[in-house]
Scaffold this active site. Structure first.
Site, PDB file in Angstrom:
ATOM      1  N   HIS A   1       0.659  -1.157  -0.031  1.00  0.00           N
ATOM      2  CA  HIS A   1      -0.106   0.035  -0.001  1.00  0.00           C
ATOM      3  C   HIS A   1       0.855   1.296  -0.027  1.00  0.00           C
ATOM      4  O   HIS A   1       0.311   2.443   0.723  1.00  0.00           O
ATOM      5  CB  HIS A   1      -1.022  -0.072   1.005  1.00  0.00           C
ATOM      6  CG  HIS A   1      -0.371  -0.006   2.625  1.00  0.00           C
ATOM      7  ND1 HIS A   1      -0.859  -0.690   3.410  1.00  0.00           N
ATOM      8  CD2 HIS A   1       0.687   0.560   3.102  1.00  0.00           C
ATOM      9  CE1 HIS A   1      -0.197  -0.681   4.759  1.00  0.00           C
ATOM     10  NE2 HIS A   1       0.876   0.218   4.441  1.00  0.00           N
TER      11      HIS A   1
ATOM     12  N   HIS B   1      -1.932   4.973   9.451  1.00  0.00           N
ATOM     13  CA  HIS B   1      -0.880   5.412   9.879  1.00  0.00           C
ATOM     14  C   HIS B   1      -0.634   6.600  10.650  1.00  0.00           C
ATOM     15  O   HIS B   1       0.086   7.678  10.243  1.00  0.00           O
ATOM     16  CB  HIS B   1       0.287   5.462   8.613  1.00  0.00           C
ATOM     17  CG  HIS B   1       0.243   4.258   7.591  1.00  0.00           C
ATOM     18  ND1 HIS B   1      -0.924   3.733   6.784  1.00  0.00           N
ATOM     19  CD2 HIS B   1       1.255   3.410   7.486  1.00  0.00           C
ATOM     20  CE1 HIS B   1      -0.387   2.672   6.260  1.00  0.00           C
ATOM     21  NE2 HIS B   1       0.899   2.508   6.515  1.00  0.00           N
TER      22      HIS B   1
ATOM     23  N   GLU C   1       3.844  -5.166   8.685  1.00  0.00           N
ATOM     24  CA  GLU C   1       2.550  -5.015   7.840  1.00  0.00           C
ATOM     25  C   GLU C   1       2.220  -6.152   7.497  1.00  0.00           C
ATOM     26  O   GLU C   1       0.923  -6.593   7.303  1.00  0.00           O
ATOM     27  CB  GLU C   1       2.720  -4.087   7.093  1.00  0.00           C
ATOM     28  CG  GLU C   1       2.770  -2.540   7.592  1.00  0.00           C
ATOM     29  CD  GLU C   1       2.948  -1.676   6.706  1.00  0.00           C
ATOM     30  OE1 GLU C   1       2.649  -0.262   6.737  1.00  0.00           O
ATOM     31  OE2 GLU C   1       3.120  -1.838   5.366  1.00  0.00           O
TER      32      GLU C   1
ATOM     33  N   HIS D   1      10.110  -3.619   4.059  1.00  0.00           N
ATOM     34  CA  HIS D   1      10.524  -2.097   4.094  1.00  0.00           C
ATOM     35  C   HIS D   1      10.736  -1.446   5.535  1.00  0.00           C
ATOM     36  O   HIS D   1      10.149  -1.805   6.439  1.00  0.00           O
ATOM     37  CB  HIS D   1       9.507  -1.343   3.318  1.00  0.00           C
ATOM     38  CG  HIS D   1       8.127  -1.199   3.693  1.00  0.00           C
ATOM     39  ND1 HIS D   1       7.254  -2.105   4.087  1.00  0.00           N
ATOM     40  CD2 HIS D   1       7.329  -0.085   4.288  1.00  0.00           C
ATOM     41  CE1 HIS D   1       5.973  -1.827   4.688  1.00  0.00           C
ATOM     42  NE2 HIS D   1       6.131  -0.620   4.580  1.00  0.00           N
TER      43      HIS D   1
HETATM   44  C1  DHB Z   1       6.069   3.490   2.354  1.00  0.00           C
HETATM   45  C2  DHB Z   1       5.476   2.368   2.448  1.00  0.00           C
HETATM   46  C3  DHB Z   1       4.347   2.256   3.440  1.00  0.00           C
HETATM   47  O1  DHB Z   1       3.877   0.913   3.609  1.00  0.00           O
HETATM   48  C4  DHB Z   1       3.936   3.237   4.164  1.00  0.00           C
HETATM   49  O2  DHB Z   1       2.796   3.067   4.878  1.00  0.00           O
HETATM   50  C5  DHB Z   1       4.466   4.665   4.107  1.00  0.00           C
HETATM   51  C6  DHB Z   1       5.673   4.794   3.310  1.00  0.00           C
HETATM   52  C7  DHB Z   1       7.395   3.823   1.458  1.00  0.00           C
HETATM   53  O3  DHB Z   1       8.088   2.946   1.009  1.00  0.00           O
HETATM   54  O4  DHB Z   1       7.735   5.078   1.356  1.00  0.00           O
HETATM   55 FE    FE Z   2       2.253   1.246   5.513  1.00  0.00          FE
END
Ligand code: DHB
Ligand code: FE
Length: 286
Positions: free
Chosen positions: A12, A59, A240, A193
């Site tokens: 997402h 978030h 996540e 990530h």
């Molecule tokens: C990014 C990825 C995410 O899942 C999120 O919630 C906010 C930022 C990113 O890679 O920039």
């Molecule tokens: Fe996220």
């Protein structure tokens, strides 16, 4: 009777929403990401869900550190896209299904999942970006969406095992619903990530690919992964992925992987997408 016909896992990343909203899908950086979702868009058009149960996380947009529900469920008639600092995304308002949502709340809570009930919530990129990836830029989303929000922002998140069990409870509720509805469960977030600190930009392709493989071959084994392994191996925000286990728990043992897509990088994130169908329910022609 209602039935769950498919489960979809989908990243997402907010920048994907921005790329779509600003008409940058054919830019060099983004074109392969959007190409990778073309097949998923065809599959969801074939599957034609009457309802989507979307597992996502807020978030720090609608919730703050003042209150952090572990699992919550949106029962409103509609959910507006949230302003995350640069105005709300220009996407349709998400329509809910209060009758089904209240039924689901009752079924889950009486089944001993103590959901927080959200009568009003604005939804951030965690919920709207996967809808954009599945459906593009329609005037209205094609079906109602029931948001289930999970705390993966502040430690402790729920365990993978608890998430899978919630998926099982969602499946039972759907199967006992009296209306004929074809339901898709959409698990969002991930894959690897980390968006802050020394390890910002961390990606772990082999871990992610094994997770995608095991969604079909060893879902019970995935539930044994401790939270600390997600964080260590896939970055702080890789946690996540426990939300994908809610999706997986809602499916049968026997699933067919209709499609998968994996792409690095998109912003700081390894984009992952998988479409799993219940063999007993749908035959999707691939
Ligand atoms: C990014 C990825 C995410 O899942 C999120 O919630 C906010 C930022 C990113 O890679 O920039
Ligand atoms: Fe996220």
């Amino acid at each position: 009777m209602a039935q769950i016909v498919a489960g979809i896992g989908c990243s997402h990343v907010p920048a994907i929403g921005v790329a779509l909203d600003l008409g940058k899908t054919q830019d060099e950086y983004w074109k392969d990401v959007f190409k990778g979702f073309e097949r998923t868009k065809e599959l969801i058009a074939e599957i034609k869900p009457d309802l989507i149960i979307e597992i996502y996380n807020d978030h720090g947009t609608a919730f703050s550190l003042k209150s952090i529900p572990t699992f919550s469920l949106g029962v409103a008639a509609e959910f507006k896209p949230a302003d995350e600092g640069w105005g709300p995304r220009p996407v349709p308002v998400v329509k809910g299904d209060p009758d089904f949502a209240w039924y689901l709340a009752e079924s889950l809570i009486l089944n001993e999942f103590d959901m927080t009930i959200m009568n009003e919530i604005e939804v951030d990129h965690g919920l709207t970006v996967p809808l954009s990836l599945l459906f593009g830029q329609p005037k209205e989303w094609p079906c109602p969406v029931i948001p289930i929000c999970v705390n993966v922002v502040t430690y402790p998140s729920p365990t993978g095992k608890r998430c899978f069990a919630l998926g099982r409870a969602i499946r039972k509720a759907v199967q006992e619903y009296k209306k004929d509805l074809r339901v898709v469960v959409l698990g969002t977030g991930g894959m690897s990530h980390q968006i802050h600190g020394e390890r910002c930009g961390l990606i772990n392709r082999s871990w992610d690919e094994s997770f995608l493989d095991r969604l079909s071959s060893d879902p019970q084994g995935l539930t044994e992964i401790p939270l600390v392994e997600y964080v260590r191996e896939t970055g702080a925000e890789g946690i996540e992925m426990v939300m994908w286990l809610i999706m997986r728990g809602a499916l049968d043992e026997d699933v067919e992987e209709a499609y998968r897509f994996y792409h690095v990088p998109a912003s700081n994130t390894a984009v992952g997408n998988i479409v799993l169908t219940n063999r007993s329910q749908t035959k999707v022609t691939t």
